[in-house]
Design a protein around this motif. Sequence first.
Motif, short mmCIF file in Angstrom:
data_model
loop_
_atom_site.label_atom_id
_atom_site.label_comp_id
_atom_site.label_asym_id
_atom_site.label_seq_id
_atom_site.Cartn_x
_atom_site.Cartn_y
_atom_site.Cartn_z
N ALA A 83 0.84 -1.20 0.00
CA ALA A 83 0.00 0.00 0.00
C ALA A 83 0.88 1.26 0.00
O ALA A 83 0.59 2.23 -0.70
CB ALA A 83 -0.94 -0.01 1.20
N THR A 84 1.96 1.23 0.78
CA THR A 84 2.89 2.36 0.81
C THR A 84 3.53 2.55 -0.56
O THR A 84 3.69 3.68 -1.04
CB THR A 84 3.98 2.13 1.87
N GLY A 85 3.90 1.46 -1.21
CA GLY A 85 4.49 1.53 -2.54
C GLY A 85 3.52 2.11 -3.56
O GLY A 85 3.90 2.95 -4.38
N LEU A 86 2.28 1.68 -3.51
CA LEU A 86 1.27 2.17 -4.44
C LEU A 86 1.04 3.67 -4.23
O LEU A 86 0.96 4.43 -5.19
CB LEU A 86 -0.02 1.39 -4.26
N ARG A 87 0.97 4.09 -2.98
CA ARG A 87 0.82 5.50 -2.67
C ARG A 87 2.01 6.31 -3.21
O ARG A 87 1.86 7.38 -3.79
CB ARG A 87 0.65 5.71 -1.16
N THR A 88 3.21 5.75 -3.06
CA THR A 88 4.42 6.42 -3.53
C THR A 88 4.43 6.53 -5.05
O THR A 88 4.84 7.56 -5.59
CB THR A 88 5.67 5.70 -3.01
N VAL A 89 3.98 5.49 -5.75
CA VAL A 89 3.88 5.55 -7.21
C VAL A 89 2.93 6.67 -7.62
O VAL A 89 3.23 7.46 -8.52
CB VAL A 89 3.44 4.19 -7.80
N ARG A 90 1.80 6.76 -6.95
CA ARG A 90 0.83 7.82 -7.26
C ARG A 90 1.41 9.20 -7.00
O ARG A 90 1.23 10.13 -7.80
CB ARG A 90 -0.45 7.62 -6.45
N GLU A 91 2.10 9.35 -5.87
CA GLU A 91 2.72 10.65 -5.54
C GLU A 91 3.79 11.01 -6.57
O GLU A 91 3.91 12.18 -6.96
CB GLU A 91 3.33 10.60 -4.14
N THR A 92 4.56 10.03 -7.01
CA THR A 92 5.59 10.27 -8.01
C THR A 92 4.96 10.71 -9.32
O THR A 92 5.42 11.65 -9.97
CB THR A 92 6.46 9.01 -8.21
N LYS A 93 3.88 10.05 -9.72
CA LYS A 93 3.17 10.43 -10.94
C LYS A 93 2.68 11.87 -10.84
O LYS A 93 2.83 12.66 -11.78
CB LYS A 93 1.99 9.50 -11.19
N GLN A 94 2.09 12.24 -9.71
CA GLN A 94 1.59 13.59 -9.53
C GLN A 94 2.71 14.62 -9.59
O GLN A 94 2.58 15.67 -10.22
CB GLN A 94 0.84 13.71 -8.19
N SER A 95 3.85 14.30 -8.97
CA SER A 95 4.99 15.22 -9.00
C SER A 95 5.51 15.40 -10.42
O SER A 95 5.80 16.53 -10.85
CB SER A 95 6.13 14.69 -8.12
N LEU A 96 5.63 14.31 -11.16
CA LEU A 96 6.12 14.39 -12.54
C LEU A 96 5.14 15.14 -13.43
O LEU A 96 5.55 15.94 -14.29
CB LEU A 96 6.39 13.00 -13.10
N THR A 97 3.84 14.92 -13.22
CA THR A 97 2.83 15.64 -14.00
C THR A 97 2.93 17.14 -13.75
O THR A 97 2.87 17.94 -14.69
CB THR A 97 1.42 15.12 -13.66
N ARG A 98 3.10 17.54 -12.49
CA ARG A 98 3.25 18.96 -12.17
C ARG A 98 4.48 19.55 -12.85
O ARG A 98 4.46 20.67 -13.35
CB ARG A 98 3.34 19.17 -10.66
N LEU A 99 5.57 18.80 -12.89
CA LEU A 99 6.78 19.28 -13.54
C LEU A 99 6.60 19.44 -15.05
O LEU A 99 7.14 20.37 -15.66
CB LEU A 99 7.96 18.33 -13.25
N TRP A 100 5.85 18.53 -15.68
CA TRP A 100 5.62 18.59 -17.12
C TRP A 100 4.74 19.78 -17.50
O TRP A 100 4.88 20.34 -18.59
CB TRP A 100 4.95 17.31 -17.62
N GLN A 101 3.82 20.15 -16.61
CA GLN A 101 2.89 21.24 -16.93
C GLN A 101 3.67 22.55 -17.07
O GLN A 101 4.54 22.87 -16.26
CB GLN A 101 1.83 21.38 -15.84
N GLY A 102 3.37 23.27 -18.11
CA GLY A 102 4.00 24.57 -18.31
C GLY A 102 5.31 24.52 -19.08
O GLY A 102 5.96 25.54 -19.26
N LEU A 103 5.73 23.35 -19.55
CA LEU A 103 6.94 23.25 -20.37
C LEU A 103 6.55 23.46 -21.82
O LEU A 103 6.34 22.54 -22.58
CB LEU A 103 7.63 21.90 -20.18
N ARG A 104 6.45 24.72 -22.21
CA ARG A 104 5.96 25.06 -23.57
C ARG A 104 6.82 24.45 -24.67
O ARG A 104 6.32 23.98 -25.67
CB ARG A 104 5.89 26.56 -23.74
N GLU A 105 8.14 24.48 -24.48
CA GLU A 105 8.99 23.98 -25.57
C GLU A 105 8.79 22.50 -25.83
O GLU A 105 8.97 22.03 -26.94
CB GLU A 105 10.47 24.30 -25.38
N LEU A 106 8.39 21.72 -24.84
CA LEU A 106 8.10 20.30 -25.06
C LEU A 106 6.65 20.09 -25.50
O LEU A 106 6.39 19.27 -26.36
CB LEU A 106 8.38 19.49 -23.80
N GLN A 107 5.75 20.83 -24.92
CA GLN A 107 4.34 20.67 -25.28
C GLN A 107 4.06 21.16 -26.70
O GLN A 107 3.23 20.61 -27.39
CB GLN A 107 3.45 21.42 -24.29
#
Length: 111
Positions: A83-107
Amino acid sequence: MPKPNYLGEFELVVMLTVIRLGDGAYGVPVSREIEQQTGRDVAFGTVYATLERLQKKGFVSSHLGEATPERGGRAKRYFRVTATGLRTVRETKQSLTRLWQGLRELQGGTA
């Protein structure tokens, strides 16, 4: 607020693969699935070392299966995400998604 857990890139790949394989997740299929899905060559030793590290962090648990003749009587060690691992995977996904947002040159396709 508790300190968030972090997954390295390869740790995340291994965790997602263990989730994907379900009850059949042990070192060899994990390695093969990573190679198949990513095109990346992966040494079994690297996968086992990562699974051990993830287990020490409490992100995966393991159990020994039955001994099999094709493995010379040795048992396979099966892994599953906690359960801790699954929560960590979700948190990692959310962190990476936030980092991707606003990267105009890639988007916008310029990079």
